[in-house]
Design a protein around this motif. Structure first.
Motif, PDB file in Angstrom:
ATOM      1  N   ALA A   1       0.833  -1.208   0.000  1.00 44.93           N
ATOM      2  CA  ALA A   1       0.000   0.000   0.000  1.00 44.93           C
ATOM      3  C   ALA A   1       0.868   1.260   0.000  1.00 44.93           C
ATOM      4  CB  ALA A   1      -0.945  -0.002   1.196  1.00 44.93           C
ATOM      5  N   ALA A   2       1.940   1.261   0.771  1.00 44.47           N
ATOM      6  CA  ALA A   2       2.835   2.429   0.813  1.00 44.47           C
ATOM      7  C   ALA A   2       3.541   2.627  -0.524  1.00 44.47           C
ATOM      8  CB  ALA A   2       3.855   2.262   1.938  1.00 44.47           C
TER       9      ALA A   2
ATOM     10  N   ARG B   1       3.063   5.873  -3.034  1.00 39.12           N
ATOM     11  CA  ARG B   1       4.192   6.712  -3.453  1.00 39.12           C
ATOM     12  C   ARG B   1       4.377   6.728  -4.963  1.00 39.12           C
ATOM     13  NH1 ARG B   1       9.893   6.436  -0.696  1.00 39.12           N
ATOM     14  NH2 ARG B   1       8.635   7.346   0.944  1.00 39.12           N
ATOM     15  N   TYR B   2       4.366   5.558  -5.597  1.00 38.74           N
ATOM     16  CA  TYR B   2       4.699   5.480  -7.019  1.00 38.74           C
ATOM     17  C   TYR B   2       3.497   5.533  -7.947  1.00 38.74           C
ATOM     18  CZ  TYR B   2       9.247   4.185  -5.195  1.00 38.74           C
ATOM     19  OH  TYR B   2      10.432   4.177  -4.518  1.00 38.74           O
ATOM     20  N   LEU B   3       2.304   5.304  -7.407  1.00 37.62           N
ATOM     21  CA  LEU B   3       1.077   5.336  -8.210  1.00 37.62           C
ATOM     22  C   LEU B   3       0.013   6.157  -7.474  1.00 37.62           C
ATOM     23  CD1 LEU B   3       1.108   1.531  -9.062  1.00 37.62           C
ATOM     24  CD2 LEU B   3       1.646   3.391 -10.654  1.00 37.62           C
ATOM     25  N   PRO B   4       0.301   7.427  -7.188  1.00 42.17           N
ATOM     26  CA  PRO B   4      -0.585   8.216  -6.327  1.00 42.17           C
ATOM     27  C   PRO B   4      -1.961   8.514  -6.910  1.00 42.17           C
ATOM     28  CG  PRO B   4       1.094   9.627  -7.290  1.00 42.17           C
ATOM     29  CD  PRO B   4       1.451   8.207  -7.658  1.00 42.17           C
ATOM     30  N   THR B   5      -2.147   8.349  -8.201  1.00 43.79           N
ATOM     31  CA  THR B   5      -3.454   8.638  -8.801  1.00 43.79           C
ATOM     32  C   THR B   5      -4.409   7.454  -8.722  1.00 43.79           C
ATOM     33  OG1 THR B   5      -2.665   7.991 -10.997  1.00 43.79           O
ATOM     34  CG2 THR B   5      -2.473  10.329 -10.406  1.00 43.79           C
ATOM     35  N   GLY B   6      -3.928   6.337  -8.181  1.00 45.10           N
ATOM     36  CA  GLY B   6      -4.773   5.160  -8.079  1.00 45.10           C
ATOM     37  C   GLY B   6      -5.741   5.246  -6.919  1.00 45.10           C
ATOM     38  N   LYS B   7      -6.571   4.222  -6.821  1.00 41.79           N
ATOM     39  CA  LYS B   7      -7.508   4.165  -5.699  1.00 41.79           C
ATOM     40  C   LYS B   7      -7.666   2.722  -5.254  1.00 41.79           C
ATOM     41  CE  LYS B   7     -11.700   3.947  -8.477  1.00 41.79           C
ATOM     42  NZ  LYS B   7     -13.006   4.509  -8.739  1.00 41.79           N
ATOM     43  N   LYS B   8      -8.017   2.577  -3.987  1.00 43.72           N
ATOM     44  CA  LYS B   8      -8.222   1.256  -3.400  1.00 43.72           C
ATOM     45  C   LYS B   8      -9.632   0.787  -3.733  1.00 43.72           C
ATOM     46  CE  LYS B   8      -7.685  -1.142   0.988  1.00 43.72           C
ATOM     47  NZ  LYS B   8      -8.945  -1.733   1.362  1.00 43.72           N
TER      48      LYS B   8
ATOM     49  N   GLY C   1     -11.635  -2.642  -2.977  1.00 44.86           N
ATOM     50  CA  GLY C   1     -11.520  -3.925  -2.278  1.00 44.86           C
ATOM     51  C   GLY C   1     -10.111  -4.066  -1.734  1.00 44.86           C
ATOM     52  N   ASN C   2      -9.436  -5.150  -2.095  1.00 41.64           N
ATOM     53  CA  ASN C   2      -8.053  -5.346  -1.644  1.00 41.64           C
ATOM     54  C   ASN C   2      -7.058  -5.088  -2.777  1.00 41.64           C
ATOM     55  OD1 ASN C   2      -8.578  -7.672  -3.138  1.00 41.64           O
ATOM     56  ND2 ASN C   2      -7.280  -8.940  -1.843  1.00 41.64           N
ATOM     57  N   GLU C   3      -7.473  -4.295  -3.768  1.00 43.95           N
ATOM     58  CA  GLU C   3      -6.602  -3.996  -4.903  1.00 43.95           C
ATOM     59  C   GLU C   3      -6.407  -2.494  -5.070  1.00 43.95           C
ATOM     60  OE1 GLU C   3      -7.153  -7.571  -8.054  1.00 43.95           O
ATOM     61  OE2 GLU C   3      -8.731  -6.048  -8.088  1.00 43.95           O
ATOM     62  N   TRP C   4      -5.249  -2.119  -5.617  1.00 41.74           N
ATOM     63  CA  TRP C   4      -4.960  -0.746  -6.030  1.00 41.74           C
ATOM     64  C   TRP C   4      -5.177  -0.701  -7.534  1.00 41.74           C
ATOM     65  CZ3 TRP C   4      -4.365   3.275  -2.953  1.00 41.74           C
ATOM     66  CH2 TRP C   4      -3.842   4.460  -3.470  1.00 41.74           C
ATOM     67  N   VAL C   5      -6.097   0.132  -7.990  1.00 47.34           N
ATOM     68  CA  VAL C   5      -6.453   0.219  -9.404  1.00 47.34           C
ATOM     69  C   VAL C   5      -6.006   1.585  -9.909  1.00 47.34           C
ATOM     70  CG1 VAL C   5      -8.336   0.103 -11.079  1.00 47.34           C
ATOM     71  CG2 VAL C   5      -8.433  -1.288  -8.999  1.00 47.34           C
ATOM     72  N   VAL C   6      -5.241   1.577 -11.000  1.00 46.91           N
ATOM     73  CA  VAL C   6      -4.641   2.809 -11.494  1.00 46.91           C
ATOM     74  C   VAL C   6      -4.330   2.669 -12.980  1.00 46.91           C
ATOM     75  CG1 VAL C   6      -2.286   2.067 -10.934  1.00 46.91           C
ATOM     76  CG2 VAL C   6      -2.807   4.501 -10.945  1.00 46.91           C
ATOM     77  N   LEU C   7      -4.187   3.801 -13.659  1.00 48.35           N
ATOM     78  CA  LEU C   7      -3.715   3.765 -15.040  1.00 48.35           C
ATOM     79  C   LEU C   7      -2.268   3.293 -15.050  1.00 48.35           C
ATOM     80  CD1 LEU C   7      -5.062   7.198 -16.372  1.00 48.35           C
ATOM     81  CD2 LEU C   7      -5.993   4.938 -16.849  1.00 48.35           C
ATOM     82  N   ASN C   8      -1.903   2.500 -16.038  1.00 53.90           N
ATOM     83  CA  ASN C   8      -0.527   2.034 -16.148  1.00 53.90           C
ATOM     84  C   ASN C   8       0.346   3.201 -16.604  1.00 53.90           C
ATOM     85  OD1 ASN C   8       1.951   0.916 -16.923  1.00 53.90           O
ATOM     86  ND2 ASN C   8       1.019  -0.997 -17.556  1.00 53.90           N
TER      87      ASN C   8
END
Length: 144
Positions: free
Chosen positions: A24-25, A29-36, A38-45
């Motif tokens: 999560a940390a 830090r590296y994908l700050p535009t993503g969002k949680k 469920g138990n996944e971080w979803v973000v643009l590649n």
């Protein structure tokens, strides 16, 4: 950067599994535009033209990740290597330097009727706003 030599006694996968709790940390830090979700971080590649979220996901429990559009996937070390454009050895060192070295000691067990104080990271300093000290020859960083 930590410059100590680290004896490699485990595989990158074992290191990733043992340190998955930093996922999560690392994502923040590296994908700050993503969002949680469920138990996944979803973000643009960030490594390809990606117009909508949904295909690049990181499991926050295991550190495993996959880009469903390209088939790229891996573990926590592989994620840092992929995002930073480095090899697995350098990615492991980045995780150690940026995350493991700054982790607070575990909280002691709570005594009856005692509330725990939640750990918060230290304030960051910047030298963009310096204020003179003494005769103006030295400067102190401003806390932001």
């Amino acid at each position: 950067m930590n410059t100590t030599n680290i004896e490699r006694t485990e595989s990158f996968r074992e290191f990733s599994d043992r340190n998955a709790h930093y996922t999560a940390a690392i994502c923040a830090r590296y994908l700050p535009t993503g969002k949680k979700v469920g138990n996944e971080w979803v973000v643009l590649n960030p490594n390809r033209s990606d117009s909508k979220t949904g295909s690049f996901k990181i499991n926050l429990d295991t550190g495993r990740w996959q880009d469903w559009a390209t088939g790229d996937k891996g573990d926590l070390v592989g994620l840092v290597a992929y995002l930073r454009g480095v090899n697995n050895g350098k990615a492991t060192q980045i995780i150690i330097d940026d995350f493991i070295g700054t982790t607070p000691a575990p909280m002691p067990k709570k005594k009856k009727n005692q509330q725990r104080v939640q750990w918060q990271p230290a304030q960051l300093c910047t030298f963009s706003s310096v204020r003179p000290q003494n005769n103006g020859n030295t400067a102190m960083p401003a806390v932001v």
